[in-house]
Design a protein around this motif. Structure first.
Motif, PDB file in Angstrom:
ATOM      1  N   ASP A 114      -9.020   1.613  -2.486  1.00  0.00           N
ATOM      2  CA  ASP A 114      -8.363   2.759  -3.138  1.00  0.00           C
ATOM      3  C   ASP A 114      -8.731   4.057  -2.432  1.00  0.00           C
ATOM      4  OD1 ASP A 114      -6.738   4.028  -5.136  1.00  0.00           O
ATOM      5  OD2 ASP A 114      -8.598   4.799  -5.977  1.00  0.00           O
ATOM      6  N   ASP A 117      -6.238   9.228  -3.846  1.00  0.00           N
ATOM      7  CA  ASP A 117      -5.393  10.382  -3.529  1.00  0.00           C
ATOM      8  C   ASP A 117      -5.379  11.348  -4.701  1.00  0.00           C
ATOM      9  OD1 ASP A 117      -3.617   9.963  -0.957  1.00  0.00           O
ATOM     10  OD2 ASP A 117      -3.836   7.997  -1.887  1.00  0.00           O
ATOM     11  N   THR A 171      -2.604   7.803 -12.779  1.00  0.00           N
ATOM     12  CA  THR A 171      -3.483   7.333 -13.856  1.00  0.00           C
ATOM     13  C   THR A 171      -4.461   8.429 -14.284  1.00  0.00           C
ATOM     14  OG1 THR A 171      -3.276   5.115 -12.956  1.00  0.00           O
ATOM     15  CG2 THR A 171      -5.094   5.491 -14.499  1.00  0.00           C
ATOM     16  N   GLU A 200      -8.728   3.689   2.830  1.00  0.00           N
ATOM     17  CA  GLU A 200      -7.400   3.218   3.213  1.00  0.00           C
ATOM     18  C   GLU A 200      -7.477   1.716   3.512  1.00  0.00           C
ATOM     19  OE1 GLU A 200      -3.807   2.923   4.119  1.00  0.00           O
ATOM     20  OE2 GLU A 200      -4.228   5.075   4.221  1.00  0.00           O
ATOM     21  N   GLY A 243       6.375   4.214 -13.813  1.00  0.00           N
ATOM     22  CA  GLY A 243       7.061   5.329 -14.470  1.00  0.00           C
ATOM     23  C   GLY A 243       6.246   6.033 -15.530  1.00  0.00           C
ATOM     24  N   THR A 282       0.730   2.321 -20.834  1.00  0.00           N
ATOM     25  CA  THR A 282       1.061   1.375 -21.903  1.00  0.00           C
ATOM     26  C   THR A 282       1.198  -0.037 -21.334  1.00  0.00           C
ATOM     27  OG1 THR A 282       2.292   3.156 -22.977  1.00  0.00           O
ATOM     28  CG2 THR A 282       2.712   0.911 -23.761  1.00  0.00           C
TER      29      THR A 282
HETATM   30  C1  LIG Z   1       1.323  13.672 -16.362  1.00  0.00           C
HETATM   31  C2  LIG Z   1       1.501  12.222 -16.676  1.00  0.00           C
HETATM   32  C3  LIG Z   1       1.549  11.810 -17.997  1.00  0.00           C
HETATM   33  C4  LIG Z   1       1.716  10.449 -18.293  1.00  0.00           C
HETATM   34  N1  LIG Z   1       1.708  10.065 -19.605  1.00  0.00           N
HETATM   35  C5  LIG Z   1       1.781   8.746 -19.905  1.00  0.00           C
HETATM   36  C6  LIG Z   1       1.693   8.320 -21.248  1.00  0.00           C
HETATM   37  O1  LIG Z   1       1.567   9.149 -22.158  1.00  0.00           O
HETATM   38  N2  LIG Z   1       1.756   6.986 -21.533  1.00  0.00           N
HETATM   39  C7  LIG Z   1       1.893   6.051 -20.539  1.00  0.00           C
HETATM   40  O2  LIG Z   1       1.948   4.860 -20.853  1.00  0.00           O
HETATM   41  N3  LIG Z   1       1.988   6.427 -19.244  1.00  0.00           N
HETATM   42  C8  LIG Z   1       1.932   7.741 -18.909  1.00  0.00           C
HETATM   43  N4  LIG Z   1       2.036   8.143 -17.610  1.00  0.00           N
HETATM   44  C9  LIG Z   1       2.402   7.157 -16.596  1.00  0.00           C
HETATM   45  C10 LIG Z   1       1.224   6.423 -15.979  1.00  0.00           C
HETATM   46  O3  LIG Z   1       0.146   7.292 -15.819  1.00  0.00           O
HETATM   47  C11 LIG Z   1       1.644   5.838 -14.621  1.00  0.00           C
HETATM   48  O4  LIG Z   1       2.795   5.033 -14.754  1.00  0.00           O
HETATM   49  C12 LIG Z   1       0.539   4.947 -14.042  1.00  0.00           C
HETATM   50  O5  LIG Z   1      -0.685   5.624 -14.064  1.00  0.00           O
HETATM   51  C13 LIG Z   1       0.874   4.508 -12.619  1.00  0.00           C
HETATM   52  O6  LIG Z   1      -0.210   3.756 -12.173  1.00  0.00           O
HETATM   53  P1  LIG Z   1      -0.274   3.140 -10.717  1.00  0.00           P
HETATM   54  O7  LIG Z   1      -1.539   2.356 -10.647  1.00  0.00           O
HETATM   55  O8  LIG Z   1       1.003   2.466 -10.383  1.00  0.00           O
HETATM   56  O9  LIG Z   1      -0.346   4.404  -9.719  1.00  0.00           O
HETATM   57  P2  LIG Z   1      -1.501   5.476  -9.508  1.00  0.00           P
HETATM   58  O10 LIG Z   1      -2.290   5.681 -10.737  1.00  0.00           O
HETATM   59  O11 LIG Z   1      -0.874   6.661  -8.887  1.00  0.00           O
HETATM   60  O12 LIG Z   1      -2.474   4.774  -8.454  1.00  0.00           O
HETATM   61  C14 LIG Z   1      -2.086   4.489  -7.119  1.00  0.00           C
HETATM   62  C15 LIG Z   1      -3.365   4.457  -6.286  1.00  0.00           C
HETATM   63  O13 LIG Z   1      -3.064   3.883  -4.998  1.00  0.00           O
HETATM   64  C16 LIG Z   1      -3.868   4.536  -4.031  1.00  0.00           C
HETATM   65  N5  LIG Z   1      -3.293   4.282  -2.692  1.00  0.00           N
HETATM   66  C17 LIG Z   1      -2.031   4.550  -2.269  1.00  0.00           C
HETATM   67  N6  LIG Z   1      -1.861   4.122  -1.000  1.00  0.00           N
HETATM   68  C18 LIG Z   1      -3.061   3.551  -0.612  1.00  0.00           C
HETATM   69  C19 LIG Z   1      -3.521   2.920   0.596  1.00  0.00           C
HETATM   70  N7  LIG Z   1      -2.723   2.765   1.651  1.00  0.00           N
HETATM   71  N8  LIG Z   1      -4.798   2.460   0.644  1.00  0.00           N
HETATM   72  C20 LIG Z   1      -5.633   2.609  -0.427  1.00  0.00           C
HETATM   73  N9  LIG Z   1      -5.235   3.212  -1.590  1.00  0.00           N
HETATM   74  C21 LIG Z   1      -3.968   3.656  -1.682  1.00  0.00           C
HETATM   75  C22 LIG Z   1      -3.809   5.986  -4.464  1.00  0.00           C
HETATM   76  O14 LIG Z   1      -4.861   6.731  -3.892  1.00  0.00           O
HETATM   77  C23 LIG Z   1      -3.923   5.846  -5.997  1.00  0.00           C
HETATM   78  O15 LIG Z   1      -5.290   5.890  -6.390  1.00  0.00           O
HETATM   79  C24 LIG Z   1       1.865   9.488 -17.260  1.00  0.00           C
HETATM   80  C25 LIG Z   1       1.814   9.908 -15.931  1.00  0.00           C
HETATM   81  C26 LIG Z   1       1.625  11.265 -15.630  1.00  0.00           C
HETATM   82  C27 LIG Z   1       1.569  11.689 -14.194  1.00  0.00           C
END
Ligand SMILES: Cc1cc2nc3c(=O)[nH]c(=O)nc-3n(C[C@H](O)[C@H](O)[C@H](O)COP(=O)(O)OP(=O)(O)OC[C@H]3O[C@@H](n4cnc5c(N)ncnc54)[C@H](O)[C@@H]3O)c2cc1C
Length: 344
Positions: A31, A34, A39, A175, A311, A316
């Protein structure tokens, strides 16, 4: 035994890693941490039943996610001794007028038949809003859903990482190495748009303002789904987050903007009239979206699996996705049909 390499340690990657290692797999998570990780910025509302979205696959995913939360959190908190900030104090959706309130009640209360975990669903007249939320503007009536809850993204991630490490997982803050062979699970959120052959990922930049209210009444409060796409969630006693702004963008910049700060600060003042408001912080998160706003879960080739596009409801759905993906990869039965989310 397959060694699983997970690229991305937000809720998607951490949850898959935690569930895989709990089933006895060997797992490494890479991870980059970024800034703009979704999250970390998330408001963490767990209340899918009030949404007006009609996509059945999405609804099944998020309601199964909400149903899984209490057991999932109990296990995780028992294993780590850490607090994830998960609470179920209900949610109140506010409505502009009595006509919209009646329509809303009709729509939301019907969902109870299939989702008993919603608990009680009742109308709150505007005069009674302050019984639940003492300092909130009481101009609007609302609908209370007892089972609504919230979780703190940062704390949940810390607990997942702690449990993952204690079970023998490797978590590397870096990375993904160029020459990494073997089985890869990409959970790279917004950054996924440049990292694998599919699906197409776009992102929205969202900002949230955290602030304190100078209150004489220290009581815990339910989640407020305010008018429009605005929510107010408690982060601590008399401390709240209000959000969110949505901007479709190609940029990965995650610095709060003055314009969005002023907009959110104005809303905070409107919802807490006559109260002194003190800023705590502004957070920016990049929310990843895939086709039709439906998460993508599945193989894109034999040794590459992708989970992305979580999204606006990724906190959730994240834990149950982790459980289901881990079970599927380990050859166990799943509650959801994961084929529903693999559309490449
Ligand atoms: C302001 C806001 C409010 C929200 N409110 C809600 C809510 O009330 N209820 C709900 O259910 N959801 C909510 N969400 C949505 C939820 O937060 C996201 O859908 C979820 O966190 C996405 O998670 P993820 O793990 O896919 O991505 P992320 O949490 O963005 O994690 C992706 C990770 O991948 C890492 N990464 C990327 N490329 C590489 C690489 N090449 N090598 C190593 N690491 C890498 C990044 O550094 C990052 O740490 C909200 C989101 C936001 C922004």
């Amino acid at each position: 035994m397959t060694h699983y390499n997970i690229i991305g340690g937000g809720i998607a990657g951490a949850s898959i890693g935690y569930h895989l290692i709990s089933l006895g797999a060997k797992v490494t998570i890479y991870d980059r941490e970024d800034s703009g990780q979704a999250t970390n910025a998330s408001a963490g509302i767990i209340c899918p039943w009030i949404s007006q979205r009609r996509n059945k696959k999405w609804y099944r995913l998020v309601t199964t996610g909400a149903k899984y939360y209490p057991d999932f959190i109990k296990t995780l908190e028992d294993e780590t001794g850490l607090d994830t900030g998960y609470t179920r104090r209900g949610s109140i959706s506010l409505f502009k007028n009595e006509e919209k309130l009646a329509l809303g009640y009709n729509r939301i209360s019907k969902k109870k038949d299939d989702s008993p975990e919603m608990g009680e669903v009742k109308i709150i007249p505007k005069e009674d809003i302050n019984h639940f939320h003492p300092d909130l503007n009481n101009q609007y009536p609302g609908i209370f859903v007892e089972g609504g809850g919230q979780v703190k993204g940062r704390l949940l991630l810390h607990a997942l990482k702690t449990a993952f490490l204690s079970k023998g997982g490797k978590w590397l803050t870096q990375e993904i190495p160029d020459d990494l062979d073997g089985y890869k699970i990409y959970t790279t959120g917004a950054w996924g748009r440049y990292q694998n052959s599919g699906p197409d990922i776009r992102h929205q930049r969202s900002e949230v303002l955290h602030f304190k209210v100078d209150s004489d009444v220290p009581v815990h409060t339910p989640v407020i789904m305010a008018l429009g796409p605005i929510y107010i969630v408690e982060m601590d006693l008399n401390q709240f987050a209000i959000g969110t702004t949505h901007i479709d963008t190609d940029s990965f910049e995650a610095v709060p903007s003055k314009e969005n700060y002023e907009y959110l600060r104005g809303l905070a003042e409107r919802y807490f009239p006559d109260k002194k408001i003190t800023d705590v912080e502004m957070l920016v998160g990049l929310k990843p979206y895939a086709r039709d706003h439906l998460p993508f879960i599945g193989h894109v080739d034999d040794s590459v699996y992708v989970v992305n596009g979580l999204g606006a409801t990724g906190l959730t759905a994240g834990p149950v996705i982790g459980r289901e993906v881990a079970r599927s990869l380990m050859g166990l039965d799943t509650e959801l049909n994961l084929e529903d989310y693999n559309y490449v």
